[in-house]
Write a protein that holds these residues in place. Structure first.
Motif, PDB file in Angstrom:
ATOM      1  N   VAL A  76       0.859  -1.181   0.000  1.00 29.46           N
ATOM      2  CA  VAL A  76       0.000   0.000   0.000  1.00 29.46           C
ATOM      3  C   VAL A  76       0.895   1.230   0.000  1.00 29.46           C
ATOM      4  O   VAL A  76       1.662   1.455   0.934  1.00 29.46           O
ATOM      5  N   ARG A  77       0.794   2.030  -1.050  1.00 28.80           N
ATOM      6  CA  ARG A  77       1.637   3.219  -1.168  1.00 28.80           C
ATOM      7  C   ARG A  77       1.042   4.422  -0.463  1.00 28.80           C
ATOM      8  O   ARG A  77       1.760   5.246   0.089  1.00 28.80           O
ATOM      9  N   GLU A  78      -0.269   4.565  -0.543  1.00 27.50           N
ATOM     10  CA  GLU A  78      -0.943   5.667   0.124  1.00 27.50           C
ATOM     11  C   GLU A  78      -2.401   5.294   0.352  1.00 27.50           C
ATOM     12  O   GLU A  78      -2.947   4.453  -0.357  1.00 27.50           O
ATOM     13  N   PRO A  79      -3.020   5.906   1.356  1.00 27.46           N
ATOM     14  CA  PRO A  79      -4.438   5.606   1.597  1.00 27.46           C
ATOM     15  C   PRO A  79      -5.315   6.351   0.602  1.00 27.46           C
ATOM     16  O   PRO A  79      -4.879   7.357   0.031  1.00 27.46           O
ATOM     17  N   PRO A  80      -6.525   5.847   0.384  1.00 28.91           N
ATOM     18  CA  PRO A  80      -7.085   4.645   0.995  1.00 28.91           C
ATOM     19  C   PRO A  80      -6.722   3.384   0.220  1.00 28.91           C
ATOM     20  O   PRO A  80      -6.343   3.449  -0.947  1.00 28.91           O
ATOM     21  N   ALA A  81      -6.852   2.258   0.912  1.00 29.79           N
ATOM     22  CA  ALA A  81      -6.708   0.944   0.282  1.00 29.79           C
ATOM     23  C   ALA A  81      -7.486  -0.046   1.142  1.00 29.79           C
ATOM     24  O   ALA A  81      -7.645   0.153   2.346  1.00 29.79           O
ATOM     25  N   VAL A  82      -7.993  -1.087   0.505  1.00 27.35           N
ATOM     26  CA  VAL A  82      -8.767  -2.109   1.208  1.00 27.35           C
ATOM     27  C   VAL A  82      -8.273  -3.480   0.763  1.00 27.35           C
ATOM     28  O   VAL A  82      -8.044  -3.709  -0.437  1.00 27.35           O
ATOM     29  N   ILE A  83      -8.102  -4.382   1.724  1.00 28.04           N
ATOM     30  CA  ILE A  83      -7.635  -5.743   1.460  1.00 28.04           C
ATOM     31  C   ILE A  83      -8.627  -6.719   2.066  1.00 28.04           C
ATOM     32  O   ILE A  83      -9.044  -6.557   3.224  1.00 28.04           O
ATOM     33  N   LEU A  84      -9.006  -7.742   1.314  1.00 30.87           N
ATOM     34  CA  LEU A  84      -9.908  -8.782   1.794  1.00 30.87           C
ATOM     35  C   LEU A  84      -9.144 -10.095   1.943  1.00 30.87           C
ATOM     36  O   LEU A  84      -8.535 -10.573   0.985  1.00 30.87           O
ATOM     37  N   VAL A  85      -9.189 -10.654   3.156  1.00 35.20           N
ATOM     38  CA  VAL A  85      -8.480 -11.895   3.464  1.00 35.20           C
ATOM     39  C   VAL A  85      -9.493 -12.948   3.894  1.00 35.20           C
ATOM     40  O   VAL A  85     -10.368 -12.681   4.732  1.00 35.20           O
ATOM     41  N   LYS A  90     -10.905 -16.576   5.551  1.00 39.30           N
ATOM     42  CA  LYS A  90     -10.606 -17.391   6.722  1.00 39.30           C
ATOM     43  C   LYS A  90      -9.446 -18.322   6.385  1.00 39.30           C
ATOM     44  O   LYS A  90      -9.438 -18.960   5.330  1.00 39.30           O
ATOM     45  N   GLY A  91      -8.462 -18.355   7.234  1.00 43.94           N
ATOM     46  CA  GLY A  91      -7.288 -19.172   6.974  1.00 43.94           C
ATOM     47  C   GLY A  91      -6.117 -18.384   6.424  1.00 43.94           C
ATOM     48  O   GLY A  91      -4.997 -18.879   6.399  1.00 43.94           O
ATOM     49  N   GLY A  92      -6.368 -17.156   5.937  1.00 43.37           N
ATOM     50  CA  GLY A  92      -5.260 -16.300   5.534  1.00 43.37           C
ATOM     51  C   GLY A  92      -4.978 -16.180   4.058  1.00 43.37           C
ATOM     52  O   GLY A  92      -3.940 -15.647   3.663  1.00 43.37           O
ATOM     53  N   SER A  93      -5.878 -16.636   3.199  1.00 42.35           N
ATOM     54  CA  SER A  93      -5.668 -16.466   1.759  1.00 42.35           C
ATOM     55  C   SER A  93      -6.051 -15.054   1.340  1.00 42.35           C
ATOM     56  O   SER A  93      -7.107 -14.546   1.735  1.00 42.35           O
ATOM     57  N   LEU A  94      -5.206 -14.452   0.534  1.00 43.44           N
ATOM     58  CA  LEU A  94      -5.448 -13.098   0.044  1.00 43.44           C
ATOM     59  C   LEU A  94      -6.435 -13.175  -1.119  1.00 43.44           C
ATOM     60  O   LEU A  94      -6.132 -13.728  -2.170  1.00 43.44           O
ATOM     61  N   LEU A  95      -7.637 -12.617  -0.928  1.00 44.97           N
ATOM     62  CA  LEU A  95      -8.680 -12.749  -1.939  1.00 44.97           C
ATOM     63  C   LEU A  95      -8.738 -11.585  -2.914  1.00 44.97           C
ATOM     64  O   LEU A  95      -8.893 -11.777  -4.116  1.00 44.97           O
ATOM     65  N   ARG A  96      -8.616 -10.365  -2.389  1.00 44.34           N
ATOM     66  CA  ARG A  96      -8.817  -9.205  -3.250  1.00 44.34           C
ATOM     67  C   ARG A  96      -8.221  -7.969  -2.595  1.00 44.34           C
ATOM     68  O   ARG A  96      -8.231  -7.843  -1.381  1.00 44.34           O
ATOM     69  N   GLY A  97      -7.701  -7.085  -3.415  1.00 42.55           N
ATOM     70  CA  GLY A  97      -7.213  -5.812  -2.921  1.00 42.55           C
ATOM     71  C   GLY A  97      -7.728  -4.685  -3.794  1.00 42.55           C
ATOM     72  O   GLY A  97      -7.921  -4.868  -5.002  1.00 42.55           O
ATOM     73  N   TRP A  98      -7.952  -3.526  -3.181  1.00 43.58           N
ATOM     74  CA  TRP A  98      -8.413  -2.352  -3.900  1.00 43.58           C
ATOM     75  C   TRP A  98      -7.473  -1.188  -3.626  1.00 43.58           C
ATOM     76  O   TRP A  98      -7.703  -0.394  -2.692  1.00 43.58           O
ATOM     77  N   PRO A  99      -6.401  -1.038  -4.406  1.00 39.27           N
ATOM     78  CA  PRO A  99      -5.578   0.170  -4.267  1.00 39.27           C
ATOM     79  C   PRO A  99      -6.428   1.384  -4.612  1.00 39.27           C
ATOM     80  O   PRO A  99      -7.192   1.362  -5.575  1.00 39.27           O
ATOM     81  N   GLY A 100      -6.349   2.422  -3.826  1.00 42.97           N
ATOM     82  CA  GLY A 100      -7.212   3.569  -4.052  1.00 42.97           C
ATOM     83  C   GLY A 100      -8.546   3.455  -3.355  1.00 42.97           C
ATOM     84  O   GLY A 100      -9.365   4.372  -3.406  1.00 42.97           O
TER      85      GLY A 100
END
Length: 201
Positions: free
Chosen positions: A162-171, A173-183
């Motif tokens: 993440v370089r700057e906010p905002p950003a959202v990350i969805l993880v 159960k168990g810790g798998s990275l599902l989706r990220g939204w830079p910006g």
């Protein structure tokens, strides 16, 4: 004789006023007007409760990368290992700062969404480059009722690229990275993603 009762009454009122005024100065030391301090917003008091029984989740894709395991400090000084949260339920990481206009515009929606998914999906805020007073004002103004990590050194942000906010990350159960939204992303889009990616019908 008629004036004496009035004089006594006036003297009594004067004494009462003097005593009342003395009691408000705080010099008496009884702490009668002291109010208990409000809980620190974003601290350990808002960590999730037990996982609701019957919570049905979608399995994470087998090719999903593992989310970085990070540990940080909450606004009240408590330590939090995020992996402990995703051990039994999905986690949404929201990266923000109190002075980010886009963050503020979307925060009320996230706050409401976190309440609607309470204990089924854990929201965790990650605040970087913030002054404690400004951060607390932001959290209270937007009714943020989930834990918030203070990422002053940007270590957590760097772990998630993440370089700057905002950003959202969805993880998942168990810790798998599902989706990220830079910006960042709005609450409606995040809600749709939660229903499609983690919550089973």
């Amino acid at each position: 004789m008629g004036r004496r009762p009035l004089a006594v009454l006036a003297a009594g009122i004067a004494v009462a006023v003097a005593l009342g005024t003395a009691g408000c100065t705080g010099d008496g030391g009884d702490g009668g007007d002291a109010r208990p301090a409000a809980p620190v917003a974003g601290g350990a008091e808002v960590l999730p409760g037990p996982v609701p029984s019957g919570l049905a989740l979608r399995p994470a894709p087998t090719d999903s990368p593992a989310a970085p395991k990070v540990t940080g400090t909450l606004t009240d000084g408590s330590s939090l290992a995020v992996a402990e949260l995703w051990g039994d339920r999905p986690v949404v990481l929201t990266f923000f700062t109190s002075w980010c206009n886009t963050c503020a515009e979307r925060q009320d929606g996230f706050s409401e969404l976190s309440r609607s998914y309470r204990d089924r999906v854990v929201f965790v805020g990650v605040a970087g480059e913030d002054e404690p007073d400004g951060l607390q004002e932001y959290l209270r103004q937007h009714r943020v009722e989930y834990p918030v990590l203070v990422d002053a050194g940007q270590q957590i942000a760097r772990s998630y690229a993440v370089r700057e906010p905002p950003a959202v990350i969805l993880v998942a159960k168990g810790g798998s990275l599902l989706r990220g939204w830079p910006g960042g992303v709005d609450a409606a889009t995040l809600d749709d993603a939660l229903r499609k990616l983690v919550i089973a019908p």
